[in-house]
Scaffold this motif. Structure first.
Motif: not given
Ligand code: THU
Length: 141
Positions: A3, A6, A75, A77, A104, A106, A114, A116-118
């Motif tokens: 976290s 993230r 990742a 964002a 990943i 965000f 927020w 989280e997706t793909s």
């Protein structure tokens, strides 16, 4: 992904958003990617008086990362001042399919929401390098 990682990534996207050059839409977007080397590289949207020449924050961040030699993005964002977590445009989803297919992702807004997706969820059935006949046309090469 922890976290803390993230939150750091979303915070980097938020800082990048402050650099947005968006005199036409006044819609400021920030993005940040985390590379396999543990480096965060960011981007913001950069508009143009010839509107189609505008570049989205996600693509600026991804292209910036690749230009610096990164090839594996862990990742990504993205953040904007939207009612809910911002939804990346179709063009950016296609670029994600090329440059960070397994990241990943965000999606965030400035109010602190927020999700989280793909890429698979954002662009199911994407046309990607595997659809081309050339065996060498693979991400990272
Ligand atoms: N924009 C982004 O930066 N990312 C997106 O995914 C959606 C749209 C930018 C492009 C333009 O500068 C402004 O937001 C309005 O469309």
């Amino acid at each position: 992904m922890t976290s803390i990682n993230r939150d750091n990534l979303i915070a980097a996207a938020r800082v990048a958003r402050d650099k947005a050059y968006a005199p036409y839409s006044r819609f400021h977007v920030g993005a940040a990617v985390l590379t396999a080397e543990g480096i965060i590289i960011s981007g913001c949207n950069i508009e143009n008086a010839a509107y189609p020449s505008t570049m989205c924050a996600e693509r600026v961040a991804l292209h910036n990362a690749y230009a610096q030699g990164a090839r594996t993005i862990i990742a990504l964002a993205v953040i904007a001042d939207t009612p809910g977590p911002v939804s990346p445009c179709g063009g950016c989803r296609q670029v994600m399919a090329e440059l960070c297919p397994r990241a990943i992702i965000f999606l965030a807004n400035t109010a602190g929401a927020w999700v989280e997706t793909s890429l698979a969820a954002l662009l199911p059935g994407a046309f990607d390098p595997n659809d081309l006949p050339m065996a060498s046309a693979k991400p990272g090469h």
